[in-house]
Each structure stands twice: as C-alpha cells, then as structure tokens.
Design an enzyme around this catalytic site. Structure first.
Site, PDB file in Angstrom:
ATOM      1  N   GLU A  15       0.595  -1.310  -0.099  1.00 45.11           N
ATOM      2  CA  GLU A  15      -0.031   0.515   0.065  1.00 45.11           C
ATOM      3  C   GLU A  15       0.579   1.456   0.033  1.00 45.11           C
ATOM      4  O   GLU A  15       1.904   1.529   0.282  1.00 45.11           O
ATOM      5  CB  GLU A  15      -0.647  -0.048   1.449  1.00 45.11           C
ATOM      6  CG  GLU A  15       0.388   0.005   2.648  1.00 45.11           C
ATOM      7  CD  GLU A  15      -1.041  -0.529   3.941  1.00 45.11           C
ATOM      8  OE1 GLU A  15      -1.767  -1.752   3.313  1.00 45.11           O
ATOM      9  OE2 GLU A  15      -1.263   0.346   4.489  1.00 45.11           O
ATOM     10  N   CYS A  41       3.277   8.545   0.775  1.00 46.25           N
ATOM     11  CA  CYS A  41       4.298   7.802   1.623  1.00 46.25           C
ATOM     12  C   CYS A  41       3.868   6.221   0.577  1.00 46.25           C
ATOM     13  O   CYS A  41       3.007   5.940   0.284  1.00 46.25           O
ATOM     14  CB  CYS A  41       3.419   7.799   2.603  1.00 46.25           C
ATOM     15  SG  CYS A  41       3.971   6.469   3.561  1.00 46.25           S
ATOM     16  N   CYS A  55       6.980  -6.778   7.058  1.00 46.07           N
ATOM     17  CA  CYS A  55       8.944  -6.316   7.526  1.00 46.07           C
ATOM     18  C   CYS A  55       8.716  -7.367   8.504  1.00 46.07           C
ATOM     19  O   CYS A  55       8.444  -7.582   9.130  1.00 46.07           O
ATOM     20  CB  CYS A  55       8.213  -5.238   8.201  1.00 46.07           C
ATOM     21  SG  CYS A  55       9.770  -4.247   8.340  1.00 46.07           S
ATOM     22  N   CYS A  76       7.827  -4.617  15.124  1.00 44.34           N
ATOM     23  CA  CYS A  76       7.965  -3.047  16.047  1.00 44.34           C
ATOM     24  C   CYS A  76       6.806  -3.602  16.492  1.00 44.34           C
ATOM     25  O   CYS A  76       5.751  -4.080  15.940  1.00 44.34           O
ATOM     26  CB  CYS A  76       8.225  -1.704  15.034  1.00 44.34           C
ATOM     27  SG  CYS A  76       9.878  -1.838  14.712  1.00 44.34           S
ATOM     28  N   CYS A  93       3.487  -2.081  14.960  1.00 42.32           N
ATOM     29  CA  CYS A  93       3.479  -1.641  13.727  1.00 42.32           C
ATOM     30  C   CYS A  93       2.604  -2.696  13.468  1.00 42.32           C
ATOM     31  O   CYS A  93       2.852  -4.119  13.405  1.00 42.32           O
ATOM     32  CB  CYS A  93       5.058  -1.562  13.078  1.00 42.32           C
ATOM     33  SG  CYS A  93       4.310  -0.428  11.385  1.00 42.32           S
ATOM     34  N   GLY A 143       7.493  -1.540   5.098  1.00 42.71           N
ATOM     35  CA  GLY A 143       8.906  -2.369   5.176  1.00 42.71           C
ATOM     36  C   GLY A 143      10.295  -0.835   5.637  1.00 42.71           C
ATOM     37  O   GLY A 143      10.052  -0.384   5.786  1.00 42.71           O
ATOM     38  N   SER A 192      12.775   7.183   5.852  1.00 46.21           N
ATOM     39  CA  SER A 192      12.415   6.432   6.970  1.00 46.21           C
ATOM     40  C   SER A 192      13.202   5.307   8.025  1.00 46.21           C
ATOM     41  O   SER A 192      12.692   4.847   7.128  1.00 46.21           O
ATOM     42  CB  SER A 192      10.951   7.230   7.617  1.00 46.21           C
ATOM     43  OG  SER A 192      11.279   6.113   9.436  1.00 46.21           O
ATOM     44  N   SER A 236      13.481   6.399  13.137  1.00 45.50           N
ATOM     45  CA  SER A 236      12.131   6.348  14.266  1.00 45.50           C
ATOM     46  C   SER A 236      13.158   5.774  15.611  1.00 45.50           C
ATOM     47  O   SER A 236      13.617   5.260  15.214  1.00 45.50           O
ATOM     48  CB  SER A 236      11.053   5.232  13.949  1.00 45.50           C
ATOM     49  OG  SER A 236      11.133   5.597  12.361  1.00 45.50           O
ATOM     50  N   LEU A 237      12.497   6.578  16.567  1.00 45.14           N
ATOM     51  CA  LEU A 237      13.601   6.077  17.901  1.00 45.14           C
ATOM     52  C   LEU A 237      12.519   6.311  19.036  1.00 45.14           C
ATOM     53  O   LEU A 237      12.514   5.063  19.224  1.00 45.14           O
ATOM     54  CB  LEU A 237      13.806   7.668  18.766  1.00 45.14           C
ATOM     55  CG  LEU A 237      14.801   7.770  19.552  1.00 45.14           C
ATOM     56  CD1 LEU A 237      16.171   7.369  19.035  1.00 45.14           C
ATOM     57  CD2 LEU A 237      15.377   9.208  19.623  1.00 45.14           C
ATOM     58  N   HIS A 238      11.000   6.424  19.019  1.00 50.55           N
ATOM     59  CA  HIS A 238      10.459   5.541  20.190  1.00 50.55           C
ATOM     60  C   HIS A 238      10.337   5.511  21.446  1.00 50.55           C
ATOM     61  O   HIS A 238       9.561   4.745  21.334  1.00 50.55           O
ATOM     62  CB  HIS A 238       9.283   4.676  19.015  1.00 50.55           C
ATOM     63  CG  HIS A 238       9.073   5.225  17.715  1.00 50.55           C
ATOM     64  ND1 HIS A 238       9.339   5.939  17.036  1.00 50.55           N
ATOM     65  CD2 HIS A 238       9.162   4.291  16.302  1.00 50.55           C
ATOM     66  CE1 HIS A 238       8.206   6.268  16.288  1.00 50.55           C
ATOM     67  NE2 HIS A 238       8.800   4.945  15.637  1.00 50.55           N
ATOM     68  N   ASN A 280      -0.886   6.100  15.908  1.00 49.64           N
ATOM     69  CA  ASN A 280      -2.428   5.431  15.821  1.00 49.64           C
ATOM     70  C   ASN A 280      -3.095   4.111  15.917  1.00 49.64           C
ATOM     71  O   ASN A 280      -1.862   3.297  15.465  1.00 49.64           O
ATOM     72  CB  ASN A 280      -2.027   5.226  14.145  1.00 49.64           C
ATOM     73  CG  ASN A 280      -2.918   6.784  13.205  1.00 49.64           C
ATOM     74  OD1 ASN A 280      -4.143   6.658  13.194  1.00 49.64           O
ATOM     75  ND2 ASN A 280      -1.893   6.519  12.807  1.00 49.64           N
ATOM     76  N   CYS A 286       0.978   2.610   8.293  1.00 49.80           N
ATOM     77  CA  CYS A 286       1.434   2.145   7.498  1.00 49.80           C
ATOM     78  C   CYS A 286       1.231   0.505   7.516  1.00 49.80           C
ATOM     79  O   CYS A 286       1.262  -0.606   9.041  1.00 49.80           O
ATOM     80  CB  CYS A 286       3.005   1.606   7.671  1.00 49.80           C
ATOM     81  SG  CYS A 286       3.810   1.967   9.277  1.00 49.80           S
TER      82      CYS A 286
HETATM   83  N1  SAH Z   1      10.747   0.979   8.403  1.00 51.74           N
HETATM   84  C1  SAH Z   1      10.957   1.903   9.285  1.00 51.74           C
HETATM   85  C2  SAH Z   1       9.808   2.866   7.575  1.00 51.74           C
HETATM   86  C3  SAH Z   1       8.557   2.502   7.728  1.00 51.74           C
HETATM   87  S1  SAH Z   1       7.627   2.989   9.331  1.00 51.74           S
HETATM   88  C4  SAH Z   1      10.605   2.426  10.236  1.00 51.74           C
HETATM   89  O1  SAH Z   1       9.811   1.951  11.017  1.00 51.74           O
HETATM   90  O2  SAH Z   1      10.975   4.089  10.098  1.00 51.74           O
HETATM   91  C5  SAH Z   1       7.751   4.691   9.233  1.00 51.74           C
HETATM   92  C6  SAH Z   1       6.770   5.271  10.376  1.00 51.74           C
HETATM   93  O3  SAH Z   1       5.516   4.988  10.719  1.00 51.74           O
HETATM   94  C7  SAH Z   1       8.021   4.935  11.555  1.00 51.74           C
HETATM   95  O4  SAH Z   1       7.851   6.015  12.333  1.00 51.74           O
HETATM   96  C8  SAH Z   1       7.479   4.156  12.637  1.00 51.74           C
HETATM   97  O5  SAH Z   1       7.737   4.321  13.845  1.00 51.74           O
HETATM   98  C9  SAH Z   1       5.293   4.509  12.673  1.00 51.74           C
HETATM   99  N2  SAH Z   1       4.504   3.977  12.519  1.00 51.74           N
HETATM  100  C10 SAH Z   1       4.164   2.180  12.317  1.00 51.74           C
HETATM  101  N3  SAH Z   1       3.268   1.526  13.185  1.00 51.74           N
HETATM  102  C11 SAH Z   1       2.192   2.792  13.461  1.00 51.74           C
HETATM  103  C12 SAH Z   1       1.456   3.400  14.265  1.00 51.74           C
HETATM  104  N4  SAH Z   1       0.400   2.241  14.761  1.00 51.74           N
HETATM  105  N5  SAH Z   1       0.857   4.757  14.408  1.00 51.74           N
HETATM  106  C13 SAH Z   1       2.176   5.635  14.057  1.00 51.74           C
HETATM  107  N6  SAH Z   1       3.368   5.912  13.328  1.00 51.74           N
HETATM  108  C14 SAH Z   1       3.682   4.992  13.116  1.00 51.74           C
HETATM  109 FE1  SF4 Z   2       9.026  -2.720   9.463  1.00 50.25          FE
HETATM  110 FE2  SF4 Z   2       8.722   0.404  10.363  1.00 50.25          FE
HETATM  111 FE3  SF4 Z   2       7.105  -1.153  11.013  1.00 50.25          FE
HETATM  112 FE4  SF4 Z   2       9.139  -1.914  12.582  1.00 50.25          FE
HETATM  113  S1  SF4 Z   2       7.618   1.355  12.363  1.00 50.25           S
HETATM  114  S2  SF4 Z   2       8.155  -3.268  11.986  1.00 50.25           S
HETATM  115  S3  SF4 Z   2      10.517  -1.021  10.894  1.00 50.25           S
HETATM  116  S4  SF4 Z   2       7.498  -1.054   8.786  1.00 50.25           S
END
Ligand code: SAH
Ligand code: SF4
Length: 354
Positions: free
Chosen positions: A93, A114, A121, A125, A128, A168, A200, A223-225, A298, A341
């Site tokens: 997507e 995006c 992936c 995480c 995600c 991914g 990212s 993506s620190l988080h 989200n 995503c």
């Molecule tokens: N894999 C890479 C890029 C794709 S994810 C990465 O992790 O950076 C893109 C961004 O969306 C990342 O910062 C990820 O942490 C965030 N993301 C994933 N799931 C999410 C959610 N449910 N709500 C908000 N951000 C989210």
């Molecule tokens: Fe993969 Fe990025 Fe989602 Fe983590 S946040 S599972 S690295 S797509």
C-alpha cells in the site's frame, strides 16, 4: 525467482550503454525514458516513434509487469490510501497525503506520497501493523517508482514530496532503494528534488553510516520511539541488535559527515510518554542538533496500544521545547481510514479471510 528488469526501473545511463552495444543511436535513450517517465506509457508498443525492431528488442530485455490498484480509501481532500496487487499477487500500500503543514521539515502545501519498500517487514516493532505478519520480500526499484506513477495517474494529482515510510524497512533494501531514489530524483526521471525525499529507518546503524558516505542529498529520519534502551527495547526488537549507544554513534557520524537528521517519536500512552523520556529525548536531540516529529499513535486493530490524551501530548512537546529542542506535534490526517503503514493491507487480508 529471476525476473527481467522492469520498465520503471530503467536508468538513462544504463539504457544508453545497452543501446550503444546494439548500435542504436544515442538519442534514443532519452526518447525512451521520456516515454516511460514523462508520457508514462506501460508498454514498448506504445512508443510509437521507435522503430518496430527496437521496440521488440526492448520488450525481450525488459518486463512490463502488472501492478494494479485494487482498492482506494479516502477522498480527494483527505488522506487517500491505495492498495496495489503486484505481479506475484502480493499486496502493498501507499498513502497520498494532501497539502499539510511541514511534516518532515519540507515546505508546506505539498502533496506527499508515503511509499512502501518491502512486502511486510522483518523488524517486528510491537506497535506496527506492517510487522505483524512478518516479511515476504523486497520490492525492486521499479515497484517503488511505480507507486508514484500509478497514484499520480489515478488521483490526477502531482506529487511533490516523497517519504519512504510505508510498509517495510528501507535500509534493509538499500540497493533497490537507492536506485529508486535515483530515478525519482533524476531530471530524465520523475524530477523530484532530493530535499523533497525522506527515508525513514528503524535505526540500522551500519546502513546509516553507509548513507553518510553517499553523495545523495535526500533527508533521513530515524524512528526513535524510546529515549532509553529500556523503553525502546520494549517496543522495538531492533534495539537489541543496535542499542541506543550504537545507533546514536552512527547518527553522530552521519551528522558530522553530512547534515541534519530528524527523529520521529510516536507517543504511546503509558509506554514512552513520561516526563523522564521527554527529558532523555531532549538530550539526544541536542547532541545531534536534530528536530523531533511527535506522532500520536494510530491504533491498530488487535494491538493494545493507544495514544496519550491531547494535554499529555502537549506536555511532552512542552518539555522538549523547554530544553530548546524544535519539536512538532503532528496533527494526524487519515487516522480515520487506517493511515498508519500496513493497516489497509492487514484489513483487506483479514476481511478476505487470508
Ligand atoms: N521501517 C521504517 C519506515 C516505515 S514505518 C521505520 O520504521 O522508520 C514509518 C513510520 O511509521 C515509523 O516511524 C513507524 O514507527 C511509524 N508507525 C508504525 N506504526 C504506526 C502506528 N500505528 N501509528 C503511528 N506511527 C506508526
Ligand atoms: Fe518495520 Fe518500520 Fe513497522 Fe518497525 S515500524 S515493523 S521497522 S515498518
């Protein structure tokens, strides 16, 4: 699986070499990339000013795979999600985000796409949707470029900003990613300025160092988080392989060699939204002169996480600002249509009983 290179993965200079070896006039190369990236035809047959013989030679060498939009969610003035079916039936997507205030440090009033870089992936995480079902395969450069081309076609909008933040981990597919960026950026390709392209990553330290030595000028977001190993490790398994110390040293190297980077920080209630995390995050941001994009989480169906209240989000931002850190709080667009995503794909697969 060995497949022929695809039409939308063609690079002008490589094509010129290929044609030269066959004794074809050099000006043909630009003619062909114009058909692909400017007029956007999907077959060599449509390239009507090429000799028939050359058209069939090209068709033998390059593939023109199907990549269909199978679902669109959302309307023109909100975030739109596009679900693609690939040549091997895999689903990916992309999201089209309308003009919105400076999300990643670029000027506002831009239409942002995006882009996904992999099917699924492998990084898993905990918050995600993309990580939920594991990893299937890398996308090739043509499949990344094609997401832009098909969405411009379908939406009638001109895209001027690209973020590799779909499904991914882009840096786990670095070679194809760099090829796609080259095509998206080139004047003979899609012609989108490097400063309007953001990659990212969940924090693959060796690849961040590699990028520091690349001449490409696109932006990098981490993506620190989580601002401590304890918190980050709880939600991002990649933190075991590249703990904060290793990641931040790679970031130091990148910033010293190149230029600024951005940190993304999702706010998840009761997990990473404490004052202590905000204080630690400020230290990291200052060390790297990085700005922070705060993103309210989200919700993903089937996962227990949720976003903090708005006052809590604002408080977190306030602490960062008090430390002199530039921190923006993203006002979520497209939350209503599963914009994070991987979510549309997951829903479609679930409702189809896959
Ligand atoms: N894999 C890479 C890029 C794709 S994810 C990465 O992790 O950076 C893109 C961004 O969306 C990342 O910062 C990820 O942490 C965030 N993301 C994933 N799931 C999410 C959610 N449910 N709500 C908000 N951000 C989210
Ligand atoms: Fe993969 Fe990025 Fe989602 Fe983590 S946040 S599972 S690295 S797509």
């Amino acid at each position: 699986m060995s497949v022929k290179p695809s039409l939308t993965g063609i690079i002008l200079e490589e094509l010129a070499d290929f044609l030269e070896k066959r004794g074809v006039a050099p000006y043909r190369a630009k003619q062909i990339t114009d058909w692909i990236y400017k007029k956007r035809v999907t077959s060599f047959d449509a390239m009507t000013d090429l000799p028939n013989e050359l058209r069939s030679e090209l068709a033998v060498e390059f593939d023109t795979p199907k990549m269909e939009v199978v679902r669109v969610l959302g309307s023109k003035d909100t975030t739109q999600k596009f679900l693609f079916r690939l040549r091997d039936q895999n689903l990916i997507e992309s999201v089209l985000i309308p003009a919105s205030p400076a999300l990643y440090g670029q000027p506002s009033d831009r239409r942002t796409i995006c882009v996904s870089t992999q099917v699924g992936c492998a990084y898993g995480c905990k918050f995600c949707a993309s990580g939920l079902e594991g990893f299937s395969r890398n996308l090739d450069a043509a499949e990344m470029v094609r997401q832009l081309i098909e969405i411009e076609k379908k939406s009638g909008e001109k895209i001027d900003n690209v973020v590799f933040m779909g499904m991914g981990e882009p840096l786990a597919n670095l070679k194809n990613l760099l090829r796609a960026i080259r095509i998206i950026n080139a004047p003979w390709g899609l012609g989108i300025g490097a400063r309007h392209i953001t990659v990212s990553t969940s924090g693959l330290a060796p690849q961040i160092r590699e990028l520091a030595n690349e001449s490409t000028q696109f932006r990098l977001a981490i993506s620190l988080h989580g601002a401590t190993n304890e918190v980050r490790g709880q939600i991002m398994p990649v933190n075991k392989r590249y703990p904060l110390k290793v990641l931040l040293e790679a970031c130091d190297y990148y910033v010293a060699k190149k230029r600024r980077m951005t940190f993304e920080y999702i706010l998840i209630a009761g997990v990473n939204d404490t004052d202590e995390q905000a204080n630690e995050l400020a230290k990291i941001a200052r060390r790297l002169s990085a700005r922070i994009n705060l993103i309210p989480y989200n919700t993903v169906e089937g996962l227990e996480w949720s976003r903090p209240s708005l006052p809590q989000q604002k408080k977190f931002q306030f602490i960062l600002r008090n430390h002199g850190v530039i921190a923006t709080l993203r006002l979520e667009k497209g939350n209503d249509i599963a914009a994070a995503c991987g979510q549309l794909r997951l829903q479609t697969k679930r409702s189809a009983g896959l």
